[in-house]
Write a protein that holds these residues in place. Structure first.
Motif, short mmCIF file in Angstrom:
data_model
loop_
_atom_site.label_atom_id
_atom_site.label_comp_id
_atom_site.label_asym_id
_atom_site.label_seq_id
_atom_site.Cartn_x
_atom_site.Cartn_y
_atom_site.Cartn_z
N ILE A 208 1.08 -1.43 -0.53
CA ILE A 208 0.18 -0.01 0.37
C ILE A 208 0.92 1.30 0.07
O ILE A 208 0.92 1.81 -0.98
N ILE A 209 1.96 1.21 1.19
CA ILE A 209 3.13 2.48 1.33
C ILE A 209 3.74 2.93 -0.20
O ILE A 209 3.83 3.46 -0.27
N GLY A 210 4.20 1.31 -0.55
CA GLY A 210 5.54 1.80 -1.50
C GLY A 210 4.62 2.17 -2.75
O GLY A 210 4.80 2.70 -3.72
N SER A 211 3.50 0.79 -3.01
CA SER A 211 2.89 1.34 -4.43
C SER A 211 2.33 2.66 -4.72
O SER A 211 2.28 3.99 -5.50
N TYR A 254 2.47 10.48 5.41
CA TYR A 254 3.15 9.79 5.30
C TYR A 254 4.23 9.75 5.98
O TYR A 254 5.37 8.27 6.19
N THR A 255 5.07 10.28 6.51
CA THR A 255 6.45 10.39 7.30
C THR A 255 5.64 9.57 8.74
O THR A 255 6.66 8.70 9.15
N PRO A 256 5.08 10.69 9.56
CA PRO A 256 4.61 9.73 10.89
C PRO A 256 4.36 7.77 10.66
O PRO A 256 5.11 7.30 11.81
N SER A 257 3.74 7.39 9.34
CA SER A 257 3.43 6.54 9.30
C SER A 257 4.79 5.80 8.84
O SER A 257 4.41 4.54 9.28
N LEU A 258 5.33 5.87 8.00
CA LEU A 258 6.24 4.98 8.03
C LEU A 258 8.01 4.90 9.35
O LEU A 258 7.90 4.05 9.25
N PHE A 259 7.80 6.49 9.75
CA PHE A 259 8.78 6.36 11.09
C PHE A 259 7.69 5.43 11.97
O PHE A 259 8.75 4.61 12.61
N LEU A 277 1.80 6.44 21.97
CA LEU A 277 1.58 8.09 22.22
C LEU A 277 1.68 8.41 20.21
O LEU A 277 1.12 9.23 20.03
N LEU A 278 3.12 8.30 19.96
CA LEU A 278 2.90 8.51 19.05
C LEU A 278 2.20 7.62 17.70
O LEU A 278 1.40 8.45 16.72
N ALA A 279 1.97 6.56 17.51
CA ALA A 279 0.58 6.44 16.83
C ALA A 279 -0.71 6.88 17.48
O ALA A 279 -1.55 7.30 15.62
N ASN A 280 -0.78 7.69 18.01
CA ASN A 280 -2.31 8.26 18.33
C ASN A 280 -2.01 9.59 17.72
O ASN A 280 -3.09 10.12 17.17
N LEU A 281 -1.07 10.22 17.84
CA LEU A 281 -0.50 11.43 17.25
C LEU A 281 -0.56 11.67 15.91
O LEU A 281 -1.14 12.70 15.41
N ASN A 282 0.04 9.93 15.58
CA ASN A 282 0.03 9.85 13.86
C ASN A 282 -1.19 9.83 13.04
O ASN A 282 -0.73 10.42 11.86
#
Length: 312
Positions: A208-211, A254-259, A277-282
């Motif tokens: 999904i992210i790559g394509s 995309y940046t937070p998701s990839l991180f 915390l990052l997962a929620n803020l992302n």
């Protein structure tokens, strides 16, 4: 006791703990979480309301903005109310069916969100590289069909994940140290063979992210090539300005998701509460800022929002 703990069983409920290690701060964490969620809802519903009311905004670009707003509302609503119930009322139990349902809808919205960003990149490509044919290539009906294709593709790709999870045996623990259900977290609780689940989750994330990133990169590569062929600096600036809002939203999405994906798989040294915390803020921060960015950068939308704000 040890033998009992290793006996496979099928739990009827899971326990979402919230943020392990920060239980005493749950109330304080809920304040910015709730605030961001309300701002996100207000901003995205404002976009939907204004575009729906104004005939002059019934164009492909604004239809795409409405699709983006709907996916933002969907993603944040899938996780924030459940997290607030944990923080405010200590309501930590969730049925297995509820867990799988939350997981399914969240990732369908996330995959559809990504598909909308790809369509937006294609929209900017046509607007800059083939402006004379824009009205014939990108009609409202075609944009709606592309959105539907993105949604159907997301459902087909995501559906196997919640269908594969119930077949796994669980050993003693049914506690999920998260604020919402994630496939990888549920898989880690199993004492069975999880290779199929882990492989499918990883492959689907990369596909999904790559394509989508490849298609967006291709669109912007063609846009940059077209812009460089324009001799006028003023035309350069005008062409690039039409892409600014989309680039900002894309980077934030995309940046937070990839991180988050990379830290979950390779960041073993990072504390678990930081991951959560990052997962929620992302999810919350991009959904809150997207309508603000488009409201500031898109003059037509900004003017119409201003008109309704002045009436109030």
């Amino acid at each position: 006791m040890e033998a009992f703990n290793l006996t496979p069983f099928s739990p009827s409920t899971f326990i979402l703990t919230g943020i392990p290690g920060l239980e005493a701060a749950h109330i304080w964490i809920s304040i910015p979480l709730f605030t961001f969620y309300i701002i996100s809802l207000l901003g995205n519903f404002t976009v939907l309301f204004v575009v729906g009311k104004e005939q002059t905004l019934h164009k492909p670009m604004f239809l795409l903005l409405c699709m983006l707003a709907l996916t933002d509302i969907g993603m944040s609503t899938c996780i924030v109310p459940r997290a607030l119930f944990i923080f405010w009322f200590g309501s930590k139990g969730i049925t297995v069916g509820g867990c799988l349902t939350q997981m399914f809808f969240f990732y369908v919205f996330a995959a559809t969100h990504s598909a909308v960003l790809v369509t937006m990149a294609f929209d900017r490509y046509v607007a800059i590289c083939d402006p004379l044919r824009y009205a014939t290539i990108l009609t409202n009906a075609r944009i709606a069909k592309l959105g539907l294709v993105g949604l159907i593709t997301a459902v087909i790709l995501i559906l196997p994940e919640p269908l594969l999870l119930p077949r796994l045996p669980f050993c003693a623990s049914h506690i999920i140290p998260e604020t919402y259900c994630k496939p990888i977290t549920v898989v880690k609780m199993s004492c069975g063979d999880t290779r199929v689940n882990r492989t499918y989750t990883l492959v689907i994330s990369l596909v999904i992210i790559g394509s989508d990133l490849t298609l967006i990169g291709l669109s912007y590569g063609l846009i940059i090539r077209a812009v460089l062929r324009i001799s006028s600096k003023k035309a350069h600036q005008k062409a690039l300005n039409t892409c600014t809002a989309h680039i900002c939203v894309m980077v934030m999405s995309y940046t937070p998701s990839l991180f988050s994906i990379l830290t979950q798989r390779f960041g073993q040294g990072i504390a678990s509460h930081i991951h959560i915390l990052l997962a929620n803020l992302n999810v919350l921060v991009p959904s809150m800022l997207n309508p603000i960015i488009y409201g500031i950068k898109t003059k037509e939308l900004r003017d119409k929002v201003g008109k309704y704000t002045c009436r109030m």
